[in-house]
Scaffold this active site. Sequence first.
Site, short mmCIF file in Angstrom:
data_model
loop_
_atom_site.label_atom_id
_atom_site.label_comp_id
_atom_site.label_asym_id
_atom_site.label_seq_id
_atom_site.Cartn_x
_atom_site.Cartn_y
_atom_site.Cartn_z
N LYS A 109 6.41 -22.10 23.42
CA LYS A 109 7.30 -20.94 23.40
C LYS A 109 7.87 -20.78 24.81
O LYS A 109 7.33 -21.30 25.78
CB LYS A 109 6.53 -19.69 23.00
CG LYS A 109 5.92 -19.81 21.60
CD LYS A 109 5.98 -18.52 20.84
CE LYS A 109 5.32 -18.61 19.49
NZ LYS A 109 6.23 -18.97 18.40
N LYS A 112 15.76 -23.75 21.62
CA LYS A 112 15.06 -23.95 20.34
C LYS A 112 15.53 -25.28 19.80
O LYS A 112 16.73 -25.47 19.55
CB LYS A 112 15.42 -22.84 19.37
CG LYS A 112 14.76 -23.01 18.00
CD LYS A 112 15.12 -21.87 17.07
CE LYS A 112 14.53 -22.05 15.68
NZ LYS A 112 13.08 -21.87 15.64
N GLU A 134 10.64 -23.73 21.38
CA GLU A 134 11.23 -22.44 21.00
C GLU A 134 11.61 -21.69 22.26
O GLU A 134 10.94 -21.81 23.29
CB GLU A 134 10.20 -21.60 20.24
CG GLU A 134 9.83 -22.17 18.90
CD GLU A 134 8.92 -21.20 18.15
OE1 GLU A 134 9.45 -20.41 17.36
OE2 GLU A 134 7.72 -21.23 18.38
N HIS A 145 2.92 -27.72 11.04
CA HIS A 145 4.30 -28.25 11.08
C HIS A 145 4.39 -29.63 11.72
O HIS A 145 4.98 -30.56 11.18
CB HIS A 145 5.23 -27.30 11.84
CG HIS A 145 5.16 -25.87 11.38
ND1 HIS A 145 5.01 -25.53 10.06
CD2 HIS A 145 5.24 -24.70 12.05
CE1 HIS A 145 4.99 -24.21 9.95
NE2 HIS A 145 5.13 -23.68 11.13
N ASP A 184 4.02 -24.70 4.02
CA ASP A 184 4.37 -25.07 5.38
C ASP A 184 5.88 -25.10 5.36
O ASP A 184 6.48 -26.03 4.82
CB ASP A 184 3.81 -26.46 5.73
CG ASP A 184 4.15 -26.84 7.16
OD1 ASP A 184 5.26 -26.52 7.61
OD2 ASP A 184 3.30 -27.43 7.83
N HIS A 185 6.51 -24.07 5.91
CA HIS A 185 7.95 -23.93 5.66
C HIS A 185 8.77 -25.09 6.26
O HIS A 185 9.89 -25.32 5.86
CB HIS A 185 8.47 -22.56 6.10
CG HIS A 185 8.67 -22.41 7.58
ND1 HIS A 185 7.64 -22.18 8.44
CD2 HIS A 185 9.79 -22.47 8.34
CE1 HIS A 185 8.12 -22.08 9.67
NE2 HIS A 185 9.42 -22.26 9.64
N LYS A 229 0.83 -19.57 5.55
CA LYS A 229 -0.07 -20.01 6.60
C LYS A 229 -0.46 -18.81 7.46
O LYS A 229 0.25 -17.82 7.41
CB LYS A 229 0.57 -21.13 7.43
CG LYS A 229 1.71 -20.66 8.34
CD LYS A 229 2.28 -21.80 9.11
CE LYS A 229 1.66 -21.93 10.48
NZ LYS A 229 2.23 -21.03 11.51
N ARG A 269 0.81 -1.21 0.00
CA ARG A 269 0.00 0.00 0.00
C ARG A 269 0.85 1.27 0.00
O ARG A 269 0.45 2.31 -0.46
CB ARG A 269 -0.90 0.01 1.24
CG ARG A 269 -2.26 -0.60 0.97
CD ARG A 269 -3.04 -0.71 2.23
NE ARG A 269 -2.27 -1.44 3.25
CZ ARG A 269 -2.73 -1.73 4.46
NH1 ARG A 269 -3.92 -1.34 4.82
NH2 ARG A 269 -1.99 -2.41 5.32
N ASP A 327 -3.73 -1.08 -4.30
CA ASP A 327 -4.80 -1.21 -3.33
C ASP A 327 -5.53 -2.50 -3.72
O ASP A 327 -6.15 -2.56 -4.78
CB ASP A 327 -5.72 0.01 -3.45
CG ASP A 327 -6.90 -0.08 -2.50
OD1 ASP A 327 -7.11 -1.18 -1.93
OD2 ASP A 327 -7.60 0.93 -2.33
#
Length: 503
Positions: free
Chosen positions: A346, A351, A222, A246, A183-184, A154, A48, A91
């Site tokens: 988390k 991690k 994580e 995941h 889904d990385h 996602k 934008r 836009d």
Amino acid sequence: MEIFTQPVIFVIFGGTGDLNWRKINPALYNLYLDGYFPENFAIINSGRKDLTDEDIREKMLEGVNKFSRKGKADKEKWETFAEKITYQPADIMEDKSFQTFGETIKQYEKTWGEKAIVIFYMSVAAQFFSVIAEKIKRNKLAEDIEHSRIVVEKPFGHDLESARELNNLFCTNFDEKQIYRIDHYLGKEAVQNIMAFRFANAILEPLWNRNYIEHVQISVSEQIGVGSRGGFYEGAGALRDMVQNHILQLLCLIGMEAPVSFDADEVRNKKVDVLRSMRRFKADELKYNVVRGQYGDGWVEGEKVKGYREEADVDPKSSVETFAAVKFFVDNWRWFDVPFYVRTGKRMPEKSSVITIQFRDVPHKIFPTETSDTWRQNRLVISIQPDMSIRFRVQAKIPGVEMALNNVDMVFDYDDSFSEESTPEAYETLLLDTMTGDQTLYMRGDQVEEAWKLLMPVLDNWAAKPANDFPNYAADTWGPEAANALLARDGYHWFTLNTKKSK
Ligand code: BG6
């Protein structure tokens, strides 16, 4: 790999956003450095804001310098790449913006004298997916099924109903062949290796079933808290954010039958079979199979950190879970009654993403107990990150004149076997696959819906009964006590991989 020569155009919605800055653009640049781009290509960033081409190039260079695994950009190489980057203010509510995309694409194709593969990348908040999809369709930008693709980040839906609506919308506007749901985790090197490990090694298959495997654990922890994503996370929670996608994808890779070929649909058929076989929870079974948690304040590496309820944009009475643990079963011949324990959270001590396959004990122990007070069952540990390795734990004789046993690891470590330079980021693999038209590492609509179907009883139950014990774990701990009890009841404990890298 075949050299990809067809011209390609990326149109990135959310071009000024964080994901493009940190992940997408550095990945595109690395693909360019590694020679994967054709001679003719263009990257149109859209947003934008009123920016110039120069503004966006500068911003993208900053992102590469900060986040690329290859370090700071080489001036000359960057400049040649940057010429391909442009900015187009848009836009998304206006057809006119989409007509301009259409004209720009046609212009490129005219100059190149060839049709391009056009990839529309939705790196925007989920509420904009539908309007962008409809506008692309209405302005006839994706009519050519072979040449146009849509990439969607996602979360794909908030629950089963919204995922179905989104699927319907996408499938009425595009062909499934054109839809790339990201889904990385599937792009991570060590995740892709699960298929190689299982189906390129003959010795595993005879053991890969309920006769030899006692239980499976998938733990994705994580150290970070929600940070600046409190607003998003309040509408998500750990089950939606990590388990629905995941973790269930990892579970499918461990649980799936051998595909007949490496064809995208064949692989995805086998994965969806796993999801379809998973035992559905009845309301009265939930308390034995699922645990939710929310982090309180605490100390992380000497620094005081806030509890979830104190984070920005979070309701001080929030009942959103930042930790989830679930005991799943896959009801088929291979896996019947083998528990698959998964957990994610988390603000945990480190991690790490680790899959543990615990094998059954020997049927009869011939060695007297005193030879081994450290007797352990065989265990296969697939570590995805940060340590990338596979460890197989076996019993071995301790050298010496007496018979004494201990457990040792047979280790395959990526760092020792391959140079780190050769490990691409997940996004590099995934983006290259969008160019070449390979959907194997992308989620198909039915997979997404099956995953939602499985989790809906839990999500509905949690929504109806806000947690009354939150926060129930302190920052820098492994989650609520109930998550330990979930395994302890079955005689197990959560496995953590202690390597220097995962600290
Ligand atoms: C994302 C989640 O999909 O995955 C985030 O939305 C999470 O909450 C992230 O932090 C974890 O990804 P990775 O690659 O760092 O393990």
